[in-house]
Design a protein around this motif. Sequence first.
Motif, short mmCIF file in Angstrom:
data_model
loop_
_atom_site.label_atom_id
_atom_site.label_comp_id
_atom_site.label_asym_id
_atom_site.label_seq_id
_atom_site.Cartn_x
_atom_site.Cartn_y
_atom_site.Cartn_z
N VAL A 1 91.72 85.54 77.17
CA VAL A 1 91.61 85.15 75.76
C VAL A 1 90.44 85.87 75.10
N LEU A 2 89.28 85.85 75.75
CA LEU A 2 88.10 86.48 75.16
C LEU A 2 88.27 87.99 75.06
N GLU A 3 88.89 88.60 76.07
CA GLU A 3 89.12 90.04 76.01
C GLU A 3 90.08 90.40 74.87
N LEU A 4 91.11 89.60 74.66
CA LEU A 4 92.03 89.83 73.56
C LEU A 4 91.31 89.76 72.22
N LEU B 1 88.80 80.37 63.87
CA LEU B 1 88.62 79.23 64.76
C LEU B 1 89.84 79.08 65.66
N GLY B 2 89.62 78.75 66.91
CA GLY B 2 90.72 78.53 67.83
C GLY B 2 90.25 77.82 69.08
N GLY B 3 91.18 77.59 70.00
CA GLY B 3 90.79 76.91 71.22
C GLY B 3 91.85 77.01 72.29
N PHE B 4 91.39 76.92 73.54
CA PHE B 4 92.28 76.88 74.70
C PHE B 4 91.60 76.01 75.74
N MET B 5 92.10 74.80 75.93
CA MET B 5 91.45 73.83 76.80
C MET B 5 92.38 73.45 77.94
N LEU B 6 92.09 73.97 79.13
CA LEU B 6 92.85 73.61 80.31
C LEU B 6 91.95 73.72 81.53
N ASP C 1 102.96 83.14 75.52
CA ASP C 1 103.32 82.72 74.17
C ASP C 1 102.07 82.36 73.37
N TYR C 2 101.15 81.64 74.02
CA TYR C 2 99.88 81.31 73.35
C TYR C 2 99.15 82.59 72.93
N LEU C 3 99.05 83.55 73.85
CA LEU C 3 98.36 84.80 73.54
C LEU C 3 99.02 85.54 72.38
#
Length: 520
Positions: free
Chosen positions: A132-135, A13-18, A94-96
């Motif tokens: 993010v999705l590609e990673l 589970l994770g998230g990135f909201m911007l 850093d997030y990645l």
Amino acid sequence: MTAPAANGPRIALGGFMLESNGHAPVASRAEFEATCWLEGAALAADLALPAPRGPTGLTGFIRAMDAGRPWQPICTIAAGAGASGPIDQAVFQDYLARLEALLRAALPLDGVFLALHGAATATEDPDPDGTVLELVRGLVGPDVPVLATLDLHGNISWRMVQHADMLCSFLTNPHVDMAERGAECAAAMRAMLGGMRPRMAFGKLPFIPPATSQNTAAGPYADAIAHGQRFLDHEVLNVSILSGFSLGDTPKNGLSVIVTTRTDAARAQAVVAEIAAWIWDSRHRWTTNLTSLEDATAMALAAGRDPARPSLLFADVADNPGGGGRGNTTDILDAFLKAGVHGAVLGIHNDPALAAEAHALGAGARFTARFNRDETHPLSHRLEAEAVVEALSDGACIGRRGIYAGRQVPLGPTALLRIGWLRVAVVTQRKQLAEPAMLEMLGVDLRAARSLVVKSRGHFRAGFDDIFPNDRIIEVDVRGLTTVVLARVPWRQVPRPIHPLDPEMEWTPPRPEDVPVRGG
């Protein structure tokens, strides 16, 4: 895909909201930390709280998964900053790095679920959501389900579609179905763990709908959403129509249609083509209708003078922090003060220095309030007025209605100032006024206010609809970083031609066989 572990599938589970406004200041690490930057055990602990800070989509996914057979949630990292400018590239890197490290440590995985926004940009990367999705896809491989929720204001790229098995956008604006969309992804995840291999088709229209035409209770967007939902059946799993974030100013700008089917790629393509043609034919309905500041001021004056009149809500749609606005323009405040408007409450004004001064002086203090003394943006004009500190709060807010219901919404040190015959709520953390608790914690009786001015574009409608129905809402035409008058935006990167910037343009919707599809 490997067989799930004996004690249940392992789902990361994770998230990135911007949501990135292409003309707003860069989003810093501090903005994320003030809203949501949670990793591993800290994210798990937060999501277990009655009022978490993490994305609502994660909450909905977890609850739905918990209602079924045993599973193992693996919390990675969730970062969110509401709406701002492009994220600083170093912060995004850093997030990645943290996401990659946490995913690698969790391998092997049976699935991944992410709560994404879809309209992020970075100072160097034009498509962080795609990155993010590609990673994630590169780490888990081609056969592990990767699903994500999206805000319906997402600016979608084909790259995002390529690396996911299903992208599921919200259906409501204001967004009150985020948990439900998480639950929808949980159902799809269960089906994929059972062997379903979905197909996802993608269409992009050369069309930027003005933000004030994107409400889903009624109007053209409501009709488009309803039209899309009619295609759901035993084969069509999900229809997502994303109006896009108009102010992203990115090559990804434009309304998107994503259709996911259980097995039939051709069916997904056909539905995308039909919906795209239907929306294009309706494009001239997506317009905006604003009220001049002069007329709005006159209406507020009348409401303040005559208690028999209905109270009014004035939306400062051009300075919406939920779209990257600074939340501190003073045009409406200045006009109301000069006119002598009575009984108005304005908020929430983002001014950390002013909030700190009010707290230092204490309740009851009289002083000269200097708005925007530290602000450098040219649209955030300075204003000075004699004020009284009427109330103070630490800003620890838990929402009770609409988009923020049941969520922590930290505002930082907050003050209610009385200036003349009106009151202004001043906050430390930039947020849109979409939640009545933001004012109620300062002792404001919203039903007694003659006028309420909100710095918000649309989410306030779900927070204040019990007091202010649609016929008592006035959208005011003033300046700001989130103007809905698209001709005023200094566009740099949007693809051209695009409607309505190029009103005479011609475009032919794609034939079904020309619609790109993943998994077909």
